[in-house]
Enzyme design. Structure first.
Site, PDB file in Angstrom:
ATOM      1  CB  ILE A  94      13.321   5.113   1.270  1.00  0.00           C
ATOM      2  CG1 ILE A  94      14.504   4.924   2.217  1.00  0.00           C
ATOM      3  CG2 ILE A  94      12.471   6.281   1.709  1.00  0.00           C
ATOM      4  CD1 ILE A  94      15.336   6.164   2.417  1.00  0.00           C
ATOM      5  CG  ASP A 185      25.526  25.706   2.370  1.00  0.00           C
ATOM      6  OD1 ASP A 185      25.486  25.618   3.616  1.00  0.00           O
ATOM      7  OD2 ASP A 185      26.567  25.950   1.750  1.00  0.00           O
ATOM      8  CG  HIS A 186      23.170  24.819   7.835  1.00  0.00           C
ATOM      9  ND1 HIS A 186      23.964  23.753   7.485  1.00  0.00           N
ATOM     10  CD2 HIS A 186      23.807  25.435   8.860  1.00  0.00           C
ATOM     11  CE1 HIS A 186      25.032  23.722   8.260  1.00  0.00           C
ATOM     12  NE2 HIS A 186      24.970  24.728   9.097  1.00  0.00           N
ATOM     13  CG  HIS A 248      29.064  24.955   5.056  1.00  0.00           C
ATOM     14  ND1 HIS A 248      27.778  24.887   4.558  1.00  0.00           N
ATOM     15  CD2 HIS A 248      29.136  23.988   6.004  1.00  0.00           C
ATOM     16  CE1 HIS A 248      27.115  23.930   5.178  1.00  0.00           C
ATOM     17  NE2 HIS A 248      27.911  23.368   6.053  1.00  0.00           N
ATOM     18  CE  LYS A 348      33.743  17.930  12.113  1.00  0.00           C
ATOM     19  NZ  LYS A 348      32.730  18.804  12.733  1.00  0.00           N
TER      20      LYS A 348
END
Length: 503
Positions: A94, A185-186, A248, A348
């Site tokens: 690319i 957005d999964h 999210h 996290k």
């Protein structure tokens, strides 16, 4: 295998076809859709990348990926044979636009074979800095001229701040129409997240209570046990606020806070989501410290193993100012939600991996039971668990069996595993199928992305301009910094967690 779907012939071009996202998510999702009869009768998957693969070698790589990551386990020989015949590989660098000539030749040959109604989906599973370059090359080589049958799917992060998001939107709008752009957005593809709209708008029970008159506050908490792992280089430029809350968690907030749409039309639903973001109270610089908390994890022990602190992870600045935890209190200034706090938390190296939305209802206006009867009194809560378990539970008070009047909180639970025998599709399966169907309901619109960035930019600017003097400020396997508890405790509340069965 089930009967084929009635989708138009589809060419699926994956930029980053040798990358981790395709390996773990896209290839297994497309295979699962194929085995369950959701792929069109005529389709082709074209992987692109700089590696020099033959079609056969690439098919072998994809087979390994699907065997390892498909929710259905290892492939069946006869099914795989039918699927792999549709997989091709096109070496494409690319950074060298001329290589797009090979891709154009492959696409045009397939279009002639499949017919004039063939739709093409370009999936950008690459680093965000390549998004503009790919879009411009697709335009230059006239691979996007058919507005009705060409689409582009873009992974997050969509921009790194408000300005870059606007620039990317502007660039894409010069090449594509909005109906061609699928900002993915999964989280929105997860089964429980989708079920929130059904739960709210297909039942008459809760919507009359879904407002400031009956709800006391709302929490949205997405936590991870894992650290940044080998993504330290990326995470240094992102942080918890950009990586999770801007997309999210604010998406989940929109689903909880939106007004009832008049139909299930994609733009109608996305209009309602944008209305939520535009109604959210903006932050002034002097309000950040009392409404937002940041944290960074130190070393500790997780499941019996010692883990490093964030500043000792690969690719991380040893004096990093990047937050791995963020908690923010938001308000939606409209008639439905005026004065009701929405607490968002993510981090996290937390105590558990979970995604939970908790709606706490106001207490009863008058207690008629004795204090002995109500020692374990708890206000009604609606808990929507997205992971690790998928469930919706309503916590109510009920009498404990016995001769005395003693009340206990009990759960009324809708559990996916206990209710349905069928496997739940992965989020990417749902979203890829929607992209092929031309359904943008679960994808973000350009104005929605910009509104979300606009909301969090005051926090980002404040945190980046002012170095934290107490990082790291929470230990691995904890529930985050003490200031996060103080953020919600000063309002008389506490963070909710859902006990895990394996804990």
């Amino acid at each position: 295998m089930k009967k084929k779907s009635n989708l138009h012939p589809t060419i699926f071009v994956i930029f980053g076809g040798t990358g981790d996202l395709n390996k773990r998510k896209l290839a297994p999702a497309l295979y699962n859709l194929f085995t369950e009869g959701y792929m069109p009768e005529k389709f082709s998957i074209i992987g692109t990348g700089r590696t020099e693969f033959t079609d056969k070698k690439y098919q072998e790589v994809i087979l390994e990926n699907v065997n390892e990551f498909s929710r259905n386990g290892k492939v069946k020989k006869e099914t795989w044979s039918s699927f792999e015949s549709n997989i091709r590989y096109c070496p494409t660098d690319i950074t060298t636009p001329k290589t797009f000539e090979n891709l154009k030749e492959t696409v045009e040959k397939l279009q002639q074979e499949f017919g004039k109604e063939t739709q093409i989906i370009y999936y950008l599973a690459v680093a965000p800095n390549f998004f503009p370059l790919i879009a411009e090359c697709l335009c230059k080589y006239k691979l996007t001229e058919d507005e009705d049958n060409s689409r582009i799917v873009i992974e997050k992060p969509f921009g790194n701040d408000l300005e870059s998001a606007k620039e990317l939107n502007l660039l894409l709008s010069k090449i594509f129409t909005e109906k061609q752009i699928y900002r993915i957005d999964h989280y929105l593809g997860k089964e429980t997240v989708q079920n929130m709209m059904a739960f709210r708008f297909a039942n008459s029970l809760f919507e009359p209570l879904w407002n400031r008159n009956y709800i006391e506050h709302i929490q949205i908490s997405v936590t991870e046990q894992l650290g940044v792992g080998d993504r330290g280089g990326y995470y240094e430029g992102a942080g918890a606020l950009r990586d999770m809350i801007q997309n999210h968690l604010l998406q989940l907030l929109c689903l909880v806070g939106m007004e009832a749409p008049i139909s299930f039309d994609a733009d109608e639903i996305r209009d309602r989501k944008v209305e939520v973001l535009r109604a959210m109270r903006p932050f002034k610089p002097e309000e950040i410290s009392s409404n937002a908390v940041r944290g960074q994890y130190s070393k500790g022990w997780v499941e019996g193993k010692e883990v490093p602190g964030y500043r000792h992870e690969t690719g991380v600045d040893p004096h990093s100012n990047t937050e791995t935890f963020a908690a923010v209190k938001f308000f939606i200034d409209n008639w439905r939600w005026q004065g009701i706090p929405f607490y968002l938390r993510t981090g996290k190296r937390m105590n558990q991996t979970s995604s939970i939305i908790t709606i706490q209802f106001k207490d009863v206006p008058h207690h008629i039971f004795s204090s002995r009867a109500t020692e374990t009194w708890q206000q009604n809560r609606l808990i929507i668990s997205i992971q690790p378990e998928m469930s919706i539970r309503l916590q109510v008070q009920a009498k404990r069996p016995g001769v005395k009047m003693v009340l206990n909180p009990v759960d009324m639970v809708f559990d996916y595993k206990g209710t349905y025998d069928t496997d739940t599709p992965e989020a990417y399966e749902t979203l890829l199928l929607d992209a092929m169907n031309g359904d943008q309901t679960l994808f973000m619109r350009g104005d929605q992305v910009e509104a979300a960035w606009e909301l969090v930019m005051p926090i980002i600017n404040t945190w980046e301009s002012k170095k934290s003097l107490n990082f790291p400020n929470y230990q691995a396997d904890s529930w985050g910094p003490e200031d996060a508890e103080a953020l919600i405790a000063k309002d008389g509340f506490h963070w909710f967690t859902l006990p895990l069965k394996d804990k």
